[in-house]
Scaffold this motif. Sequence first.
Motif, mmCIF file in Angstrom:
data_model
loop_
_atom_site.group_PDB
_atom_site.id
_atom_site.type_symbol
_atom_site.label_atom_id
_atom_site.label_comp_id
_atom_site.label_asym_id
_atom_site.label_seq_id
_atom_site.Cartn_x
_atom_site.Cartn_y
_atom_site.Cartn_z
ATOM 1 N N HIS A 283 0.114 2.155 4.269
ATOM 2 C CA HIS A 283 -1.086 2.290 4.849
ATOM 3 C C HIS A 283 -2.077 2.369 3.681
ATOM 4 C CE1 HIS A 283 -1.077 6.675 3.552
ATOM 5 N NE2 HIS A 283 0.098 6.660 3.661
ATOM 6 N N PRO A 284 -3.378 1.865 4.018
ATOM 7 C CA PRO A 284 -3.976 1.214 5.099
ATOM 8 C C PRO A 284 -3.463 -0.171 5.258
ATOM 9 C CG PRO A 284 -5.596 0.735 3.413
ATOM 10 C CD PRO A 284 -4.386 1.734 2.648
ATOM 11 N N GLY B 8 -11.726 3.875 7.485
ATOM 12 C CA GLY B 8 -10.763 4.520 7.086
ATOM 13 C C GLY B 8 -10.469 4.158 5.626
ATOM 14 N N GLU B 9 -9.145 4.201 5.366
ATOM 15 C CA GLU B 9 -8.672 4.182 3.842
ATOM 16 C C GLU B 9 -9.074 2.900 3.246
ATOM 17 O OE1 GLU B 9 -4.700 6.101 2.957
ATOM 18 O OE2 GLU B 9 -4.397 5.479 5.257
ATOM 19 N N VAL B 10 -9.266 2.889 1.757
ATOM 20 C CA VAL B 10 -9.371 1.642 1.224
ATOM 21 C C VAL B 10 -8.197 1.193 0.691
ATOM 22 C CG1 VAL B 10 -11.822 2.453 0.865
ATOM 23 C CG2 VAL B 10 -10.125 2.855 -0.881
ATOM 24 N N PHE B 11 -8.216 -0.163 0.508
ATOM 25 C CA PHE B 11 -7.131 -0.957 0.019
ATOM 26 C C PHE B 11 -7.001 -0.568 -1.395
ATOM 27 C CE2 PHE B 11 -7.582 -2.916 4.148
ATOM 28 C CZ PHE B 11 -6.649 -3.138 4.619
ATOM 29 N N GLN C 84 0.640 -1.183 0.093
ATOM 30 C CA GLN C 84 0.135 -0.033 0.102
ATOM 31 C C GLN C 84 0.836 1.273 0.094
ATOM 32 O OE1 GLN C 84 -3.471 -0.495 -0.201
ATOM 33 N NE2 GLN C 84 -2.727 -2.466 -0.604
ATOM 34 N N CYS C 85 0.209 2.147 0.242
ATOM 35 C CA CYS C 85 0.864 3.796 -0.087
ATOM 36 C C CYS C 85 2.009 3.797 1.156
ATOM 37 C CB CYS C 85 0.151 4.815 0.391
ATOM 38 S SG CYS C 85 0.821 6.395 0.182
#
Length: 216
Positions: free
Chosen positions: A137-138, A157-160, A111-112
């Motif tokens: 993240h996430p 929260g954030e999506v993958f 991820q990021c």
Amino acid sequence: MQVQLIPVIELFYLVDSVPLPSGGPYWEHVASWRAYHERNLRANGFSPRLRPYLPGSAFHRIADLSDADIARLIRLHCDEGLTGSADWQQVPPLPGGYVLRVGNLDVLFPQCCSDLGDLQSWKRIAGGKGAYLYSGHPSPDISQQNQSASFDFNGPGEVFAPPPPLHSVTVPLSELTRAVHAADRELRVFAARLALVNAEQALHVPDIETLLIHGR
């Protein structure tokens, strides 16, 4: 159940002459992003034989890079240190990480902000020593019981990116340990190749394995 951790690197170095596609994300606009990355790789001097892990993505298996590709990667990624300033503190680890593949499904991508040094986090999970995985993240919610680790991708929260094909997956720690060991062997081969190219090209990148893989 076959479990794999596949080391990948993100080759995404912007070039002004190659405009970004107007639509995204890449897994929904595969054709335009595949064409973009092909043009971008050529513009950056990588070999034309390189193919991404997934069509349209910028992730590539580290084993697929030729020595010439590795040399080009070092020059691009280490530009801040190789130029006159030689400020190696400004050079981050190589972006990328590890694809968790269970059976024939890629259930989690880096991820990021993830990088190749994240293998240490996978080692802790496989060893039953933690419930937090850092792969950018996430991050999935993880629980461990009965010598297995369960990865839940439904947290708030954030999506993958890309979206996992499963809401959750449970893998035996023994299989995850074998996957970690295989990924570690592949990473050590890649580190040796980085060091060899660094020496043969007289690039003089200091402690290249620590700099580009583990982080300072």
